[in-house]
Design an enzyme around this catalytic site. Structure first.
Site, short mmCIF file in Angstrom:
data_model
loop_
_atom_site.label_atom_id
_atom_site.label_comp_id
_atom_site.label_asym_id
_atom_site.label_seq_id
_atom_site.Cartn_x
_atom_site.Cartn_y
_atom_site.Cartn_z
N ASP A 47 43.75 -23.55 4.27
CA ASP A 47 42.84 -23.44 5.41
C ASP A 47 41.48 -24.02 5.05
OD1 ASP A 47 42.04 -22.22 8.08
OD2 ASP A 47 40.69 -21.15 6.75
N GLU A 119 49.39 -24.91 6.52
CA GLU A 119 48.19 -24.70 5.70
C GLU A 119 48.57 -24.46 4.24
OE1 GLU A 119 45.06 -22.79 8.93
OE2 GLU A 119 46.33 -21.46 7.75
#
Length: 226
Positions: A47, A119
């Site tokens: 992320d 992610e």
């Protein structure tokens, strides 16, 4: 697990294939298989990698765009639905390791799970090859997703709107912290606390961390715009 085709699709050949396998391992699978780690730590890292890569590229692509527009562009590119779409394009759903319950619940097609896995894979690329390799990988995957111009419709994303309001009023950003989880593994509910620069806090909940953050941001935004 044979991930050769996936590595070709990502355009990154892993030196440490175990990293990729971990990135593809959902917590429901890890809970059933003693000794197997899940992808949540890699998701956290990925992320951050995505945010930095997309932020830097947006800054370069749109030199005249103000911060608010850059924030909206980034938000549109990395929102849950967008990342889930990229996960489908890379066919990540074929490789994700899920527990039996999550599999039966249709987890392989859930946007939140697909976005989290995407992610995690980007986090694995970063650990395996370093930041420059990760940036090349991210920008290659996102190459066709950028808007032609910086102008975008007003974002419906509560987090982005809250950040703009907080920056304007307090010259600082809100802080999001995972406060806890409830419920069984396949129906987990996440609790997130969003704290404004003033110290005022709001608690949100949702079926993913991102949704819980959006809920907390919505409450904070309603409070600030009363």
């Amino acid at each position: 697990m044979d991930t050769n085709d996936l590595q070709k699709c990502i355009h990154h050949r892993f030196e440490q294939v175990k990293l990729l396998e971990t990135a593809l391992t959902h917590s429901s699978y890890a809970n059933e298989q003693e000794g197997d780690g899940d992808n949540e730590r890699l998701e956290f890292l990925g992320d951050a990698v995505l945010e930095l890569c997309i932020s830097e590229e947006g800054y370069k692509r749109f030199p005249c765009a103000p911060e608010g527009q850059l924030t909206r562009i980034r938000s549109e590119l990395v929102k849950e639905k967008s990342l889930a779409g990229l996960a489908h394009e890379l066919e990540l759903h074929k490789y994700i390791r899920l527990g039996k319950g999550e599999e039966l619940q249709g987890g392989r097609e859930r946007d939140a799970l697909l976005a989290d896995t995407f992610e995690a894979v980007m986090g694995a690329v970063f650990l395996d090859g370093g930041f420059e390799i990760a940036k090349e990988t991210v920008l290659r995957i996102f190459s066709s997703k950028w808007p032609e111009k910086a102008m975008l419709p007003e974002a419906k994303d509560y987090k982005s709107r809250l950040q703009e309001v907080a920056q304007e009023r307090f010259r600082d950003r809100p802080v999001y912290v995972l406060a806890g989880t409830t419920g069984p593994e396949h129906e987990k509910v996440f609790e997130v606390k969003a704290t404004l620069p003033t110290g005022k806090a709001f608690h949100g909940s949702g079926t993913s961390v991102k949704r819980a953050e959006q809920d907390a941001a919505r409450q904070a935004l309603e409070y600030l715009t009363k």
